[in-house]
Enzyme design. Structure first.
Site, short mmCIF file in Angstrom:
data_model
loop_
_atom_site.label_atom_id
_atom_site.label_comp_id
_atom_site.label_asym_id
_atom_site.label_seq_id
_atom_site.Cartn_x
_atom_site.Cartn_y
_atom_site.Cartn_z
N MET A 143 -16.23 11.09 4.87
CA MET A 143 -15.15 10.16 4.93
C MET A 143 -14.52 9.97 3.72
O MET A 143 -14.09 10.87 2.93
CB MET A 143 -15.68 9.06 5.69
CG MET A 143 -16.68 9.47 7.01
SD MET A 143 -15.76 10.17 8.22
CE MET A 143 -14.39 9.15 8.88
N SER A 144 -14.21 8.41 3.34
CA SER A 144 -13.51 8.21 2.28
C SER A 144 -14.17 8.67 1.09
O SER A 144 -13.38 8.29 -0.07
CB SER A 144 -13.05 6.80 2.36
OG SER A 144 -12.32 6.69 3.46
#
Lengths: 427, 427
Positions: A143-144
């Site tokens: 993800m981030s």
């Protein structure tokens, strides 16, 4: 099908979500059978594959749902990860933020819907656990945390003299001259202090993030779709809202602009840079991969999937650098990240992680141990504590996207573990 | 968007296609730039990515266009491929079938739009070349060589007693009881002597292959689509046309039925079987991958991409087995393939490779060297010559799908090389 590309917050509901055991994808039987029965299918685009509890399967299977580009390791060697497991970590007690009674490290893993957890101390693996969809050789969505890899690449190119952090984005990428990024510096993009008309409130169905996601979705556009196609076309449409450099705003578009900058100044696509600057020299044991849009552009803001141990290698390399050891990552570079960004700008733009800052797409806690971290929705983290000589990597699939939902049972655990490990004798 | 999943013959035209140099994807500049200019884009689904000359790029980039499942190698070791390069191979002369003048081995590579070519002799790499989109670490579409891997897995499960070649498919897979496969034996499926109402004539736009492809395409179905979804649902619709066991019919659906059989009798998905039975024990150096349909089902009839050297390892293992050496692949199994299938049934159902046969999804030439091969459209091959102790692996992107377009300049080259190598002194 906005969920094809970017994460969605689980629908808020008064009903308690399934707990970790109940929502274990092996228990729920997702995608079992040949073919899987209709009610057990997780597909793109018919089912919302990143909604809870489906996401507990999907985080390990992104490439089976989306087109991806490889991030190759070095072909003929990898860096060993020596082990010195400490079984008693499971019994370590800590008190979650705001709670009155302690819980054990072991129990915190289920509380946080952990899929994998690795702890390195003094360069050795002292704890390793796999749950849910994850095994030691399987990939999990970062993800981030992808953003932090993008920011690290930028720092490395700056250190090599290939990128000027004071350059204006519009000077580097002519196609962005009509956008808000035109007069933002590379550093402002790296630290997300750009002032943008852009909302990333996942709970708001009219937020810009959904248009971004629609542009980036590799599936064919709906009939009559008139919007931008792919990450880059969308970025050209982002407008300014105020003055850059004043307030931190956590907006994924900055990371994709930075990915575009990296590709432009080097002439190499993002996934190749991740491979050449990190995956190969750091001796990763497995290729990683990154999702791509319909034009083959990698998602520099959130698309990487990797194994737990390889993110451990990345964290250890940064820890070594932060401690001044020469290596693939220069010590000055790690010190730059570790020193943090503008705390006032951060406080003005972010409601949690009080006292923290954001630097080069890394979260800096400004705590006594000078810890800093990569973080991704649903509980992903690479947590680096230079004082305790400790790296923690967590993959998770928490029902709630925002890390504020798991910080209370994870950040105090990390601190407690750091203190515990600092009391261990050296071998 | 039938081309998403299955190969398309390049449009026949009176215009001579671009030659290998002219059509080199680096020369044409496909997908270069951030973002690539519109005329240089190869995307799914807007552009016909498997049409020539785009396919010369696409064969190396299947995962960037389609969802895929990983076929993992063993994590901690790989089998070395010793080298003993023979530079003079490039000057080897041979006369193409039907030609009056010889050409050189070197020139045949361009004539066949070769992307990669590896020759193993006496277990060592004597020749290795990369062109077009391919490098030593990059993956290339194996196309229908995937079928041969599927057939090999079936042979291995038979040898392990996990699969009965005389079992009826309908006994193993209840969902196929209403289809043509119900009363076909596993062996008839393996040797493609099933009698099916199913046309795989790529030049015919009404051929069943296009419905198969539409079902398998992972993209959303067009509005109003009423057909089957995924490989398995399509296979249930295939009807019989005559009596099984009489005539060879080269039809991809057999391979996907076989893939379904393998998954059903083992309880493991196809990609996991390829990993556990071949990629891990053979010490492949790189993970392979396989495209999947919208339900995550791997394409056992044509979806694998792998590196040249790893297919060399596969070919060498089969050669070793064919020569009676115990190993991951049992000698009896290789002898079963090498002995070939029903030559009369083959002649009745296939117009080229006169005198040959098809056994367990391998092509058997019945030539003096007892050679056999995996073959895929546009020029893919693993050619195994037990007499010359030689394996050739070729990846290619010939404008014409059918191998009859390149056999004239490849099969005589392989024979000439075999004879040349047999004259070399042992080291």
């Amino acid at each position: 099908m906005a969920t094809a590309v970017l994460p969605v917050t689980a629908a808020t509901s008064s009903v308690e979500p399934l707990n970790a055991e109940q929502s274990d994808p092996r228990t729920l039987g997702w995608m079992q059978g040949f073919p899987p029965p209709v009610e057990k299918r997780i597909t793109q685009p018919d089912s919302n594959f990143f909604s809870f509890p489906k996401l507990r399967w999907s985080v390990c299977h992104m490439r089976e749902l989306l087109p991806t580009a490889a991030i190759p390791r070095a072909i003929d060697h990898y860096a060993p990860l020596p082990e010195a497991l400490i079984a008693s970590i499971d019994q370590l007690q800590f008190t979650p933020t705001g709670a009155s009674t302690p819980i054990s490290w072991h129990d915190s893993l289920a509380a946080n819907y952990t899929d994998g957890l690795l702890v390195l101390h003094r360069g050795k693996v002292v704890y390793e656990s796999y749950r849910g969809c994850l095994g030691p050789q399987q990939h999990h969505a970062a993800m981030s945390m992808t953003k932090s890899i993008t920011g690290l690449l930028a720092e490395m190119l700056i250190a090599q003299g290939l990128l000027d952090e004071s350059a204006l984005v519009g000077q580097l990428i002519p196609a962005l001259r009509g956008s808000a990024f035109a007069n933002a510096t590379v550093r402002q993009v790296m630290d997300m202090t750009t002032a943008l008309q852009y909302s990333e409130d996942y709970a708001d169905p009219t937020a810009d993030i959904w248009q971004y996601s629609a542009a980036a979705n590799p599936l064919p556009k709906p009939a009559g779709y008139q919007g931008p196609v792919g990450y880059f076309e969308y970025l050209m449409t982002v407008r300014a809202a105020g003055e850059h450099g004043k307030v931190f705003g956590y907006k994924t578009v900055n990371s994709d602009v930075l990915g575009w900058v990296l590709a432009t100044v080097t002439g190499k696509p993002y996934h190749q840079l991740v491979s050449e600057l990190l995956w190969q020299p750091l001796g990763m044991q497995q290729d990683a991969y990154v999702t791509v849009d319909g034009l083959g552009t990698p998602f520099a803001g959130g698309g990487i999937s990797a194994t737990l141990r390889d993110l451990g290698r990345l964290g250890q390399a940064l820890l070594d650098a932060a401690q001044g050891k020469p290596g693939v990552i220069a010590p000055e570079l790690a010190r730059s990240i570790r020193a943090g960004g503008d705390k006032a700008a951060f406080a003005a733009g972010f409601s949690s992680l009080t006292g923290g800052s954001y630097r080069s797409m890394w979260w800096v806690f400004h705590n006594p141990h000078q810890a800093f971290a990569a973080r991704g929705v649903h509980g992903q983290t690479i947590y680096i504590d230079p004082t305790a000589d400790m790296v923690i990597v967590r993959f998770a699939s928490h029902p709630v996207a925002s890390n504020s939902a798991n910080d209370a049972t994870s950040l105090p655990a990390y601190q407690a573990l750091a203190e515990f490990l600092m009391q261990q004798n050296s071998d």
